[in-house]
Design a protein around this motif. Structure first.
Motif, PDB file in Angstrom:
ATOM      1  N   PRO A  27     -10.714 -13.013 -29.314  1.00 32.53           N
ATOM      2  CA  PRO A  27     -10.172 -11.892 -30.111  1.00 32.53           C
ATOM      3  C   PRO A  27     -10.994 -11.601 -31.365  1.00 32.53           C
ATOM      4  N   VAL A  28     -11.591 -12.642 -31.953  1.00 29.88           N
ATOM      5  CA  VAL A  28     -12.457 -12.430 -33.117  1.00 29.88           C
ATOM      6  C   VAL A  28     -13.652 -11.574 -32.713  1.00 29.88           C
ATOM      7  N   PHE A  29     -14.238 -11.926 -31.588  1.00 27.23           N
ATOM      8  CA  PHE A  29     -15.383 -11.172 -31.085  1.00 27.23           C
ATOM      9  C   PHE A  29     -15.004  -9.728 -30.785  1.00 27.23           C
ATOM     10  N   ALA A  30     -13.815  -9.529 -30.183  1.00 28.56           N
ATOM     11  CA  ALA A  30     -13.365  -8.173 -29.837  1.00 28.56           C
ATOM     12  C   ALA A  30     -13.263  -7.298 -31.081  1.00 28.56           C
ATOM     13  N   VAL A  31     -12.702  -7.834 -32.162  1.00 30.97           N
ATOM     14  CA  VAL A  31     -12.563  -7.062 -33.402  1.00 30.97           C
ATOM     15  C   VAL A  31     -13.941  -6.750 -33.987  1.00 30.97           C
ATOM     16  N   THR A  83     -14.511  -8.352 -22.522  1.00 33.30           N
ATOM     17  CA  THR A  83     -14.407  -7.866 -23.910  1.00 33.30           C
ATOM     18  C   THR A  83     -15.684  -7.162 -24.338  1.00 33.30           C
ATOM     19  N   THR A  84     -16.827  -7.756 -23.983  1.00 29.41           N
ATOM     20  CA  THR A  84     -18.106  -7.152 -24.361  1.00 29.41           C
ATOM     21  C   THR A  84     -18.315  -5.829 -23.646  1.00 29.41           C
ATOM     22  N   LEU A  85     -18.001  -5.800 -22.350  1.00 30.90           N
ATOM     23  CA  LEU A  85     -18.156  -4.554 -21.593  1.00 30.90           C
ATOM     24  C   LEU A  85     -17.334  -3.439 -22.199  1.00 30.90           C
ATOM     25  N   LEU A  86     -16.063  -3.727 -22.474  1.00 32.03           N
ATOM     26  CA  LEU A  86     -15.182  -2.691 -23.027  1.00 32.03           C
ATOM     27  C   LEU A  86     -15.646  -2.265 -24.419  1.00 32.03           C
ATOM     28  N   GLY A  87     -16.077  -3.260 -25.221  1.00 30.76           N
ATOM     29  CA  GLY A  87     -16.531  -2.936 -26.568  1.00 30.76           C
ATOM     30  C   GLY A  87     -17.806  -2.111 -26.566  1.00 30.76           C
ATOM     31  N   LEU A  88     -18.776  -2.497 -25.713  1.00 33.58           N
ATOM     32  CA  LEU A  88     -20.036  -1.750 -25.644  1.00 33.58           C
ATOM     33  C   LEU A  88     -19.838  -0.353 -25.065  1.00 33.58           C
ATOM     34  N   ALA A  89     -18.937  -0.234 -24.089  1.00 36.98           N
ATOM     35  CA  ALA A  89     -18.652   1.088 -23.533  1.00 36.98           C
ATOM     36  C   ALA A  89     -17.940   1.958 -24.571  1.00 36.98           C
ATOM     37  N   TYR A  90     -17.019   1.353 -25.313  1.00 30.23           N
ATOM     38  CA  TYR A  90     -16.321   2.085 -26.379  1.00 30.23           C
ATOM     39  C   TYR A  90     -17.308   2.581 -27.434  1.00 30.23           C
ATOM     40  N   ARG A  91     -18.323   1.760 -27.709  1.00 24.39           N
ATOM     41  CA  ARG A  91     -19.353   2.128 -28.686  1.00 24.39           C
ATOM     42  C   ARG A  91     -20.432   3.019 -28.067  1.00 24.39           C
ATOM     43  N   GLU A  92     -20.321   3.315 -26.761  1.00 26.51           N
ATOM     44  CA  GLU A  92     -21.272   4.145 -26.010  1.00 26.51           C
ATOM     45  C   GLU A  92     -22.667   3.526 -25.952  1.00 26.51           C
ATOM     46  N   THR A 134     -23.684 -14.859 -14.425  1.00 28.79           N
ATOM     47  CA  THR A 134     -22.948 -14.925 -15.691  1.00 28.79           C
ATOM     48  C   THR A 134     -23.905 -15.193 -16.846  1.00 28.79           C
ATOM     49  N   ALA A 135     -24.864 -16.095 -16.641  1.00 31.02           N
ATOM     50  CA  ALA A 135     -25.837 -16.395 -17.690  1.00 31.02           C
ATOM     51  C   ALA A 135     -26.655 -15.156 -18.048  1.00 31.02           C
ATOM     52  N   CYS A 136     -27.088 -14.402 -17.025  1.00 26.84           N
ATOM     53  CA  CYS A 136     -27.869 -13.177 -17.286  1.00 26.84           C
ATOM     54  C   CYS A 136     -27.058 -12.174 -18.105  1.00 26.84           C
ATOM     55  N   LEU A 137     -25.789 -12.005 -17.738  1.00 26.45           N
ATOM     56  CA  LEU A 137     -24.949 -11.049 -18.460  1.00 26.45           C
ATOM     57  C   LEU A 137     -24.708 -11.502 -19.895  1.00 26.45           C
ATOM     58  N   LEU A 138     -24.508 -12.804 -20.087  1.00 27.64           N
ATOM     59  CA  LEU A 138     -24.274 -13.308 -21.438  1.00 27.64           C
ATOM     60  C   LEU A 138     -25.550 -13.253 -22.292  1.00 27.64           C
ATOM     61  N   TYR A 139     -26.724 -13.255 -21.652  1.00 28.24           N
ATOM     62  CA  TYR A 139     -27.974 -13.003 -22.378  1.00 28.24           C
ATOM     63  C   TYR A 139     -28.122 -11.509 -22.679  1.00 28.24           C
ATOM     64  N   ALA A 140     -27.695 -10.673 -21.729  1.00 31.54           N
ATOM     65  CA  ALA A 140     -27.882  -9.228 -21.874  1.00 31.54           C
ATOM     66  C   ALA A 140     -27.106  -8.659 -23.050  1.00 31.54           C
ATOM     67  N   PHE A 141     -25.874  -9.108 -23.239  1.00 31.93           N
ATOM     68  CA  PHE A 141     -25.009  -8.468 -24.230  1.00 31.93           C
ATOM     69  C   PHE A 141     -25.506  -8.590 -25.669  1.00 31.93           C
ATOM     70  N   PRO A 142     -25.916  -9.769 -26.138  1.00 35.54           N
ATOM     71  CA  PRO A 142     -26.455  -9.822 -27.501  1.00 35.54           C
ATOM     72  C   PRO A 142     -27.700  -8.957 -27.667  1.00 35.54           C
ATOM     73  N   LEU A 143     -28.534  -8.915 -26.610  1.00 35.65           N
ATOM     74  CA  LEU A 143     -29.744  -8.094 -26.687  1.00 35.65           C
ATOM     75  C   LEU A 143     -29.401  -6.610 -26.748  1.00 35.65           C
ATOM     76  N   LEU A 144     -28.388  -6.181 -25.984  1.00 35.46           N
ATOM     77  CA  LEU A 144     -27.973  -4.779 -26.035  1.00 35.46           C
ATOM     78  C   LEU A 144     -27.366  -4.441 -27.394  1.00 35.46           C
ATOM     79  N   LEU A 145     -26.662  -5.416 -27.982  1.00 35.13           N
ATOM     80  CA  LEU A 145     -26.149  -5.195 -29.339  1.00 35.13           C
ATOM     81  C   LEU A 145     -27.291  -5.080 -30.338  1.00 35.13           C
TER      82      LEU A 145
END
Length: 203
Positions: A27-31, A83-92, A134-145
C-alpha cells in the motif's frame, strides 16, 4: 531422522518475516506511485526486489522453507505487479491493454486451478520460466518509472525498461501455457480414472 522443512511448524522465521514486510510495503508503494513520488516508489521496488531474492535464498540455505512462505512469496509478487501496472497505466506510462494482457494471464491460471482439487494442484511445479518472467517484470517497472523523468538517464532507462517488459510478458504467457499443459494432463488423468471400468473385463 530427516525433517521435512516444507511441513515444519516454524512459520515465523526470517524469510517469512521478509515476505510479510514486502506485503506491508504494497500500500505504501501504491500511494507513492499514484501521487508521482517516483524516486521513493523506485526505492520501495528495489527493496522489494532485494528482499524477494533474500527470503528465498535464506529459506533454502537455512532449511526454513514453509508452505506459508511458498504462498506469501508469489502473492507479494502478484500484488506488486498488479499495483505497478495499475499505477503506471493511471499515470499513462504504459497502455491499459498491456495491463489487461498480464491480468488475463493470471485470470486464466486461476480458472484452471478452480477446476482441480487441492490434491491435484499440489504436484504442479512452478516453472523457472514463471520466475524469470516475474523477475523481468520487476526489473522493468523501476526502469519505466525512471523513464518518466527527464534527462539522459531516462532516455536510456525507458527502452531498457520496455525490453524487460516485453520479455517478461512473453515469458509470463509462455509459463502459463506450460502450466496449462500440466493442468490439462491432470484433468485428463482424472477423466480416465473416472471412466475406467471398476473390474476387469471377461476374457
Amino acid at each position: 531422522m530427516g525433517e521435512n522443512p516444507v511441513g515444519g511448524a516454524r512459520v515465523l522465521n526470517i524469510p517469512n518475516l521478509l515476505s510479510f514486510g514486502r506485503l506491508m510495503l504494497v500500500p505504501v508503494f501504491a500511494v507513492l506511485i499514484v501521487v508521482g513520488q517516483n524516486g521513493w516508489a523506485i526505492a520501495v521496488l528495489m527493496i522489494s526486489g532485494f528482499t524477494d531474492y533474500l527470503d528465498g535464498n535464506l529459506a533454502r540455505r537455512w532449511g526454513q522453507t514453509t508452505r506459508l512462505g511458498q504462498m506469501l512469496d508469489p502473492i507479494a509478487d502478484r500484488l506488486y505487479i498488479l499495483t505497478t501496472l495499475l499505477g503506471l497505466a493511471y499515470r499513462e506510462v504504459i497502455p491499459w491493454w498491456l495491463v489487461l494482457l498480464l491480468i488475463a494471464r493470471d485470470a486464466v491460471l486461476v480458472c484452471s486451478l478452480l477446476l482441480m482439487t487441492p490434491d491435484e494442484r499440489r504436484p504442479l511445479e512452478v516453472s523457472f520460466l514463471g520466475k524469470a518472467a516475474t523477475a523481468c517484470l520487476l526489473y522493468a517497472f523501476p526502469l519505466l518509472l525512471l523513464g518518466d523523468f527527464d534527462g539522459g538517464v531516462a532516455d536510456v532507462a525507458q527502452p531498457v525498461g520496455w525490453a524487460f517488459a516485453w520479455w517478461g510478458t512473453s515469458l509470463y504467457w509462455w509459463s502459463a501455457l506450460l502450466y496449462l499443459r500440466q493442468a490439462s494432463a491432470v484433468l485428463a488423468r482424472r477423466e480416465r480414472l473416472r471412466t475406467r471400468p471398476s473390474g476387469k473385463a471377461a476374457g
